[in-house]
Scaffold this motif. Structure first.
Motif, mmCIF file in Angstrom:
data_model
loop_
_atom_site.group_PDB
_atom_site.id
_atom_site.type_symbol
_atom_site.label_atom_id
_atom_site.label_comp_id
_atom_site.label_asym_id
_atom_site.label_seq_id
_atom_site.Cartn_x
_atom_site.Cartn_y
_atom_site.Cartn_z
ATOM 1 N N SER A 92 0.805 -1.127 0.116
ATOM 2 C CA SER A 92 -0.215 -0.058 0.103
ATOM 3 C C SER A 92 0.835 1.291 -0.049
ATOM 4 O O SER A 92 2.153 1.216 0.356
ATOM 5 C CB SER A 92 -0.778 -0.056 1.253
ATOM 6 O OG SER A 92 -0.293 0.149 2.467
ATOM 7 N N SER A 93 0.424 2.222 -0.273
ATOM 8 C CA SER A 93 1.074 3.328 -0.606
ATOM 9 C C SER A 93 1.967 3.946 0.874
ATOM 10 O O SER A 93 2.994 4.219 1.053
ATOM 11 C CB SER A 93 0.524 4.710 -1.086
ATOM 12 O OG SER A 93 -0.553 4.966 -0.462
ATOM 13 N N SER A 94 1.277 3.967 1.966
ATOM 14 C CA SER A 94 1.798 4.595 3.019
ATOM 15 C C SER A 94 2.627 3.282 3.728
ATOM 16 O O SER A 94 3.839 3.635 4.231
ATOM 17 C CB SER A 94 0.695 4.750 4.144
ATOM 18 O OG SER A 94 0.008 3.418 4.396
ATOM 19 N N ARG A 95 2.159 2.177 3.496
ATOM 20 C CA ARG A 95 3.190 1.000 3.726
ATOM 21 C C ARG A 95 4.458 0.900 3.010
ATOM 22 O O ARG A 95 5.578 0.949 3.610
ATOM 23 C CB ARG A 95 2.580 -0.332 3.916
ATOM 24 C CG ARG A 95 3.204 -1.427 4.762
ATOM 25 C CD ARG A 95 2.166 -2.605 4.945
ATOM 26 N NE ARG A 95 1.175 -2.355 5.777
ATOM 27 C CZ ARG A 95 -0.096 -2.714 5.158
ATOM 28 N NH1 ARG A 95 -0.341 -3.211 4.032
ATOM 29 N NH2 ARG A 95 -1.289 -2.571 5.889
ATOM 30 N N ALA A 96 4.674 1.223 1.812
ATOM 31 C CA ALA A 96 5.800 1.265 0.902
ATOM 32 C C ALA A 96 6.412 2.670 1.251
ATOM 33 O O ALA A 96 7.694 2.399 1.431
ATOM 34 C CB ALA A 96 5.172 1.258 -0.508
ATOM 35 N N TYR A 97 5.795 3.600 1.659
ATOM 36 C CA TYR A 97 6.588 4.754 2.088
ATOM 37 C C TYR A 97 7.443 4.604 3.407
ATOM 38 O O TYR A 97 8.563 4.708 3.543
ATOM 39 C CB TYR A 97 5.853 6.054 2.142
ATOM 40 C CG TYR A 97 6.060 7.114 2.676
ATOM 41 C CD1 TYR A 97 6.859 7.945 1.941
ATOM 42 C CD2 TYR A 97 6.132 7.589 4.060
ATOM 43 C CE1 TYR A 97 7.575 9.203 2.117
ATOM 44 C CE2 TYR A 97 6.546 8.735 4.430
ATOM 45 C CZ TYR A 97 7.523 9.614 3.526
ATOM 46 O OH TYR A 97 8.109 10.868 3.769
ATOM 47 N N ALA A 98 6.676 3.886 4.401
ATOM 48 C CA ALA A 98 7.183 3.809 5.617
ATOM 49 C C ALA A 98 8.495 2.605 5.476
ATOM 50 O O ALA A 98 9.534 2.948 5.982
ATOM 51 C CB ALA A 98 6.292 3.058 6.713
ATOM 52 N N MET A 99 8.299 1.724 4.820
ATOM 53 C CA MET A 99 9.493 0.704 4.381
ATOM 54 C C MET A 99 10.381 1.319 3.604
ATOM 55 O O MET A 99 11.679 1.089 3.937
ATOM 56 C CB MET A 99 8.838 -0.267 3.540
ATOM 57 C CG MET A 99 8.476 -1.542 4.127
ATOM 58 S SD MET A 99 9.316 -2.261 5.366
ATOM 59 C CE MET A 99 9.153 -4.080 4.936
ATOM 60 N N GLY A 100 10.206 2.307 2.785
ATOM 61 C CA GLY A 100 11.316 2.896 1.933
ATOM 62 C C GLY A 100 11.936 3.864 3.044
ATOM 63 O O GLY A 100 13.312 3.760 2.827
ATOM 64 N N CYS A 101 11.141 4.653 4.023
ATOM 65 C CA CYS A 101 12.010 5.404 4.739
ATOM 66 C C CYS A 101 12.943 4.511 5.679
ATOM 67 O O CYS A 101 14.201 4.752 6.092
ATOM 68 C CB CYS A 101 11.061 6.176 5.727
ATOM 69 S SG CYS A 101 10.305 7.385 4.694
ATOM 70 N N ALA A 102 12.431 3.386 6.157
ATOM 71 C CA ALA A 102 13.267 2.442 7.167
ATOM 72 C C ALA A 102 14.473 2.070 6.327
ATOM 73 O O ALA A 102 15.556 1.945 7.020
ATOM 74 C CB ALA A 102 12.200 1.165 7.636
ATOM 75 N N ILE A 103 14.411 1.562 5.021
ATOM 76 C CA ILE A 103 15.367 1.012 4.513
ATOM 77 C C ILE A 103 16.561 2.204 4.328
ATOM 78 O O ILE A 103 17.633 1.933 4.463
ATOM 79 C CB ILE A 103 15.041 0.434 3.223
ATOM 80 C CG1 ILE A 103 14.156 -0.941 3.355
ATOM 81 C CG2 ILE A 103 16.126 0.214 1.991
ATOM 82 C CD1 ILE A 103 13.665 -1.392 2.020
ATOM 83 N N ILE A 104 16.234 3.251 3.757
ATOM 84 C CA ILE A 104 17.187 4.560 3.608
ATOM 85 C C ILE A 104 17.760 4.830 5.119
ATOM 86 O O ILE A 104 18.807 5.068 4.993
ATOM 87 C CB ILE A 104 16.411 5.627 3.197
ATOM 88 C CG1 ILE A 104 16.102 5.361 1.634
ATOM 89 C CG2 ILE A 104 17.111 6.952 3.090
ATOM 90 C CD1 ILE A 104 14.951 6.645 0.972
ATOM 91 N N THR A 105 16.896 4.647 6.137
ATOM 92 C CA THR A 105 17.420 5.025 7.470
ATOM 93 C C THR A 105 18.741 4.180 7.731
ATOM 94 O O THR A 105 19.757 4.398 8.045
ATOM 95 C CB THR A 105 16.308 5.091 8.720
ATOM 96 O OG1 THR A 105 15.397 5.882 7.909
ATOM 97 C CG2 THR A 105 17.041 5.385 9.801
ATOM 98 N N LEU A 106 18.246 2.705 7.468
ATOM 99 C CA LEU A 106 19.359 1.765 7.756
ATOM 100 C C LEU A 106 20.527 1.953 6.742
ATOM 101 O O LEU A 106 21.615 1.697 7.532
ATOM 102 C CB LEU A 106 18.651 0.274 7.476
ATOM 103 C CG LEU A 106 17.527 -0.006 8.661
ATOM 104 C CD1 LEU A 106 16.946 -1.452 8.134
ATOM 105 C CD2 LEU A 106 18.363 -0.283 9.910
ATOM 106 N N LEU A 107 20.243 2.138 5.534
ATOM 107 C CA LEU A 107 21.434 2.364 4.940
ATOM 108 C C LEU A 107 22.556 3.601 5.081
ATOM 109 O O LEU A 107 23.524 3.475 5.236
ATOM 110 C CB LEU A 107 21.097 2.672 3.346
ATOM 111 C CG LEU A 107 20.446 1.532 2.450
ATOM 112 C CD1 LEU A 107 19.902 1.921 1.215
ATOM 113 C CD2 LEU A 107 21.631 0.422 2.456
#
Length: 163
Positions: A92-107
């Motif tokens: 879903s768009s909000s879930r995908a956005y949150a996952m993207g933010c989490a991945i970028i933060t981890l990187l």
């Protein structure tokens, strides 16, 4: 009203009166209201009109089928945690956005940790290089002192041997 047992699996039809259909509809509405009262977490998802499990045919007879293993969407019944897991994995768009933010933060955290360790290693290498230079300077000074000591010994033996 008894029927002989049939070897075929044909659908069975029963005559249902209008009064019986009205009573069935009222019981369905009562059951849905009871479900909404007892299951508050499902009541905010929106109310859908009940889909009749047994729809009457064109002649007014009621066709019966076994729907115990299939829910209203045509999928097998699953437990609550399986549905939640499936909802979590559904994009879903909000879930995908949150996952993207989490991945970028981890990187970013990974890159920062790498730079931190590189700076630490750089400081350690600088200290080791300084220690090696000091050791080389001390070794050079010691070798000069040894040469001077040999020269003094040579001079002493030359002075003492001639008298």
């Amino acid at each position: 009203m008894s029927r002989p047992p049939s070897s075929q699996t044909t659908p069975q039809f029963y005559r249902v009166s209008e009064r019986d259909l009205t009573e069935i509809e009222l019981h369905s509405v009562d059951s849905i209201n009871d479900l909404h009262r007892t299951h508050h977490e499902n009541s905010n998802k929106g109310v859908r009109p009940p889909r009749p499990a047994n729809s009457p045919s064109s002649n007014g007879n009621l066709y019966t089928c076994d729907m115990t293993a299939v829910n209203q969407r045509g999928r097998p019944n699953s437990s609550k945690w399986q549905r939640r897991l499936q909802d979590m994995l559904t994009p879903s768009s909000s879930r995908a956005y949150a996952m993207g933010c989490a991945i970028i933060t981890l990187l970013l955290l990974t890159v920062l940790l790498i730079f931190y360790f590189l700076v630490q290693q750089g400081g350690a290498i600088q200290m080791l290089t300084e220690a090696v230079r000091e050791k080389e300077a001390a070794a050079t000074e010691l070798s000069l002192l040894i040469q001077q000591l040999h020269a003094l010994r040579h001079n002493l033996t030359a002075l003492g041997g001639g008298t």
